[in-house]
Design a protein around this motif. Sequence first.
Motif, mmCIF file in Angstrom:
data_model
loop_
_atom_site.group_PDB
_atom_site.id
_atom_site.type_symbol
_atom_site.label_atom_id
_atom_site.label_comp_id
_atom_site.label_asym_id
_atom_site.label_seq_id
_atom_site.Cartn_x
_atom_site.Cartn_y
_atom_site.Cartn_z
ATOM 1 N N ASN A 77 0.821 -1.218 0.000
ATOM 2 C CA ASN A 77 0.000 0.000 0.000
ATOM 3 C C ASN A 77 0.851 1.262 0.000
ATOM 4 O O ASN A 77 0.556 2.217 -0.727
ATOM 5 C CB ASN A 77 -0.950 0.008 1.196
ATOM 6 N N ASP A 78 1.907 1.279 0.794
ATOM 7 C CA ASP A 78 2.777 2.454 0.854
ATOM 8 C C ASP A 78 3.505 2.671 -0.478
ATOM 9 O O ASP A 78 3.630 3.801 -0.957
ATOM 10 C CB ASP A 78 3.789 2.329 1.988
ATOM 11 N N GLY A 79 3.996 1.592 -1.073
ATOM 12 C CA GLY A 79 4.655 1.691 -2.371
ATOM 13 C C GLY A 79 3.691 2.134 -3.460
ATOM 14 O O GLY A 79 4.028 2.955 -4.319
ATOM 15 N N LEU A 80 2.479 1.616 -3.421
ATOM 16 C CA LEU A 80 1.454 1.987 -4.400
ATOM 17 C C LEU A 80 1.109 3.468 -4.292
ATOM 18 O O LEU A 80 0.980 4.158 -5.313
ATOM 19 C CB LEU A 80 0.215 1.131 -4.176
ATOM 20 N N LYS A 81 1.009 3.963 -3.064
ATOM 21 C CA LYS A 81 0.733 5.395 -2.876
ATOM 22 C C LYS A 81 1.857 6.238 -3.473
ATOM 23 O O LYS A 81 1.601 7.215 -4.173
ATOM 24 C CB LYS A 81 0.556 5.702 -1.389
ATOM 25 N N MET A 82 3.109 5.840 -3.227
ATOM 26 C CA MET A 82 4.229 6.593 -3.775
ATOM 27 C C MET A 82 4.201 6.555 -5.304
ATOM 28 O O MET A 82 4.426 7.579 -5.963
ATOM 29 C CB MET A 82 5.552 6.042 -3.256
ATOM 30 N N LEU A 83 3.909 5.398 -5.881
ATOM 31 C CA LEU A 83 3.830 5.257 -7.337
ATOM 32 C C LEU A 83 2.784 6.221 -7.906
ATOM 33 O O LEU A 83 3.057 6.969 -8.841
ATOM 34 C CB LEU A 83 3.490 3.811 -7.691
ATOM 35 N N LYS A 84 1.588 6.201 -7.318
ATOM 36 C CA LYS A 84 0.498 7.055 -7.808
ATOM 37 C C LYS A 84 0.785 8.532 -7.586
ATOM 38 O O LYS A 84 0.549 9.353 -8.475
ATOM 39 C CB LYS A 84 -0.810 6.659 -7.134
ATOM 40 N N ASP A 85 1.260 8.876 -6.398
ATOM 41 C CA ASP A 85 1.530 10.284 -6.074
ATOM 42 C C ASP A 85 2.584 10.895 -6.987
ATOM 43 O O ASP A 85 2.607 12.109 -7.190
ATOM 44 C CB ASP A 85 1.995 10.436 -4.621
ATOM 45 N N ASN A 86 3.460 10.064 -7.537
ATOM 46 C CA ASN A 86 4.555 10.565 -8.368
ATOM 47 C C ASN A 86 4.379 10.282 -9.854
ATOM 48 O O ASN A 86 5.279 10.551 -10.641
ATOM 49 C CB ASN A 86 5.882 9.969 -7.865
ATOM 50 N N GLY A 87 3.245 9.734 -10.256
ATOM 51 C CA GLY A 87 2.956 9.513 -11.669
ATOM 52 C C GLY A 87 3.883 8.512 -12.336
ATOM 53 O O GLY A 87 4.218 8.675 -13.517
ATOM 54 N N CYS A 88 4.294 7.483 -11.614
ATOM 55 C CA CYS A 88 5.184 6.463 -12.194
ATOM 56 C C CYS A 88 4.404 5.555 -13.141
ATOM 57 O O CYS A 88 3.259 5.209 -12.866
ATOM 58 C CB CYS A 88 5.817 5.624 -11.090
ATOM 59 N N ASP A 89 5.031 5.175 -14.253
ATOM 60 C CA ASP A 89 4.365 4.290 -15.205
ATOM 61 C C ASP A 89 5.008 2.903 -15.289
ATOM 62 O O ASP A 89 4.571 2.079 -16.083
ATOM 63 C CB ASP A 89 4.285 4.935 -16.586
#
Length: 141
Positions: A77-89
């Motif tokens: 969940n924490d990694g997913l939040k960071m991915l989404k918050d930073n627009g990672c593809d």
Amino acid sequence: MSYAFFMPSISYMGEGCIKNLGNEIKSRGLRKSLIVTDKILVNIGLVKKLTNVLDENKIEYVIFDETKPNPTVTNVNDGLKMLKDNGCDFVISFGGGSPHDAAKGIALVAANGGDIKDYEGVDRSAHPQLPLMSINTTAGT
């Protein structure tokens, strides 16, 4: 000599294989990565070898280094939040089994939604995970 295989994630193996990463990422049209690793690999400078290659190739990234042994739902969940918050593809996993497992969960939930617990079992996802590139630092993974 270095090798790569696609299943659908990519595992890079062999001395110097990390040097190929920039071209591989560019050839796939990817632009910003979530690097999933742990604090030990950051602190001893191994992750810097990866980020140097990404910097040289002008590939953006953020580092999630909170992976714990036997990753938890919270890690995903924490990694997913960071991915989404930073627009990672896409995701790069860097390390042994724990970063790879966390990265797989993050990439799966990012593409399919819900919670990692929703995917317990076989054939539970409707969509392929986000692109995932794995760099192994252990022989057993």
